[in-house]
Design a protein around this motif. Structure first.
Motif, PDB file in Angstrom:
ATOM      1  N   ARG A 110      -4.009   3.007   2.133  1.00  0.00           N
ATOM      2  CA  ARG A 110      -2.556   3.153   2.176  1.00  0.00           C
ATOM      3  C   ARG A 110      -1.921   1.922   2.816  1.00  0.00           C
ATOM      4  NH1 ARG A 110       0.690   4.464   6.068  1.00  0.00           N
ATOM      5  NH2 ARG A 110      -0.936   5.326   7.388  1.00  0.00           N
TER       6      ARG A 110
ATOM      7  N   GLY B 132      -4.418  -3.367  -9.611  1.00  0.00           N
ATOM      8  CA  GLY B 132      -3.220  -2.601  -9.945  1.00  0.00           C
ATOM      9  C   GLY B 132      -3.400  -1.601 -11.061  1.00  0.00           C
TER      10      GLY B 132
ATOM     11  N   THR C  69      -2.073  -1.051   0.466  1.00  0.00           N
ATOM     12  CA  THR C  69      -1.111  -0.816  -0.618  1.00  0.00           C
ATOM     13  C   THR C  69       0.308  -1.099  -0.146  1.00  0.00           C
ATOM     14  OG1 THR C  69      -2.581   0.817  -1.605  1.00  0.00           O
ATOM     15  CG2 THR C  69      -0.271   0.899  -2.276  1.00  0.00           C
ATOM     16  N   GLU C  70       0.636  -0.670   1.078  1.00  0.00           N
ATOM     17  CA  GLU C  70       1.972  -0.923   1.623  1.00  0.00           C
ATOM     18  C   GLU C  70       2.204  -2.415   1.881  1.00  0.00           C
ATOM     19  OE1 GLU C  70       2.203   1.600   5.062  1.00  0.00           O
ATOM     20  OE2 GLU C  70       2.411   3.426   3.858  1.00  0.00           O
TER      21      GLU C  70
ATOM     22  N   ARG D 192       1.981  -4.486  -6.879  1.00  0.00           N
ATOM     23  CA  ARG D 192       1.698  -3.068  -7.056  1.00  0.00           C
ATOM     24  C   ARG D 192       0.189  -2.875  -7.103  1.00  0.00           C
ATOM     25  NH1 ARG D 192       0.200   0.409 -10.820  1.00  0.00           N
ATOM     26  NH2 ARG D 192       0.181  -1.164 -12.446  1.00  0.00           N
ATOM     27  N   TYR D 193      -0.380  -2.402  -6.001  1.00  0.00           N
ATOM     28  CA  TYR D 193      -1.806  -2.102  -5.934  1.00  0.00           C
ATOM     29  C   TYR D 193      -2.008  -0.607  -6.100  1.00  0.00           C
ATOM     30  CZ  TYR D 193      -3.318  -6.661  -4.039  1.00  0.00           C
ATOM     31  OH  TYR D 193      -3.616  -7.988  -3.856  1.00  0.00           O
ATOM     32  N   ASP D 194      -3.011  -0.240  -6.836  1.00  0.00           N
ATOM     33  CA  ASP D 194      -3.421   1.162  -6.959  1.00  0.00           C
ATOM     34  C   ASP D 194      -4.920   1.190  -6.642  1.00  0.00           C
ATOM     35  OD1 ASP D 194      -3.915   3.783  -7.509  1.00  0.00           O
ATOM     36  OD2 ASP D 194      -3.121   3.737  -9.546  1.00  0.00           O
ATOM     37  N   LEU D 195      -5.237   1.066  -5.368  1.00  0.00           N
ATOM     38  CA  LEU D 195      -6.627   0.940  -4.948  1.00  0.00           C
ATOM     39  C   LEU D 195      -7.424   2.224  -5.145  1.00  0.00           C
ATOM     40  CD1 LEU D 195      -6.109  -1.255  -1.769  1.00  0.00           C
ATOM     41  CD2 LEU D 195      -6.737  -1.956  -4.074  1.00  0.00           C
TER      42      LEU D 195
END
Length: 89
Positions: free
Chosen positions: A3, A55, A6-7, A15-18
Motif C-alpha cells: 500500500r 501497473g 502504491t501510494e 499507477r502501480y497495481d502491485l
C-alpha cells in the motif's frame, strides 16, 4: 508495504497495481530495453515495461508481452524482440 509503495507511486503520477504484479525472470525484458537503448528508445521502452509489469500485472518474461511492449510505441524498423534474446544488441 504494498500500500505504501502504491501510494508513493501515485504521488509521482504512476499507477502501480502491485497486487497483480508477477515475479518473473526479467532477463529478456532487460535485453529488449538494451536493444531499444541502442536505437535511442531506451527510456520509452523502460517506461512501457515498467507499466506492463507493475501497473498491469503483465508477465514481462512472456514473449507475447515483450512483442506487445515493442508495438506500443516507436521502434527500430525490422527488429524483433527475439533479436535481443539472441544477443543481437
Amino acid at each position: 508495504m504494498i500500500r505504501q509503495v502504491t501510494e508513493l507511486a501515485a504521488a509521482e503520477g504512476l499507477r502501480y497495481d502491485l497486487e497483480r504484479a508477477v515475479a518473473v525472470n526479467t532477463i529478456d525484458a532487460h535485453r529488449l530495453s538494451h536493444l531499444a537503448e541502442a536505437h535511442g528508445l531506451g527510456a520509452e521502452m523502460h517506461e512501457r515495461l515498467l507499466r506492463a509489469h507493475l501497473g498491469e500485472g503483465e508477465a514481462v518474461d512472456d514473449p507475447d508481452t515483450l512483442r506487445a511492449a515493442r508495438r506500443r510505441g516507436r521502434r527500430p524498423r525490422g527488429r524483433d524482440p527475439a533479436d535481443a534474446r539472441r544477443g543481437r544488441l
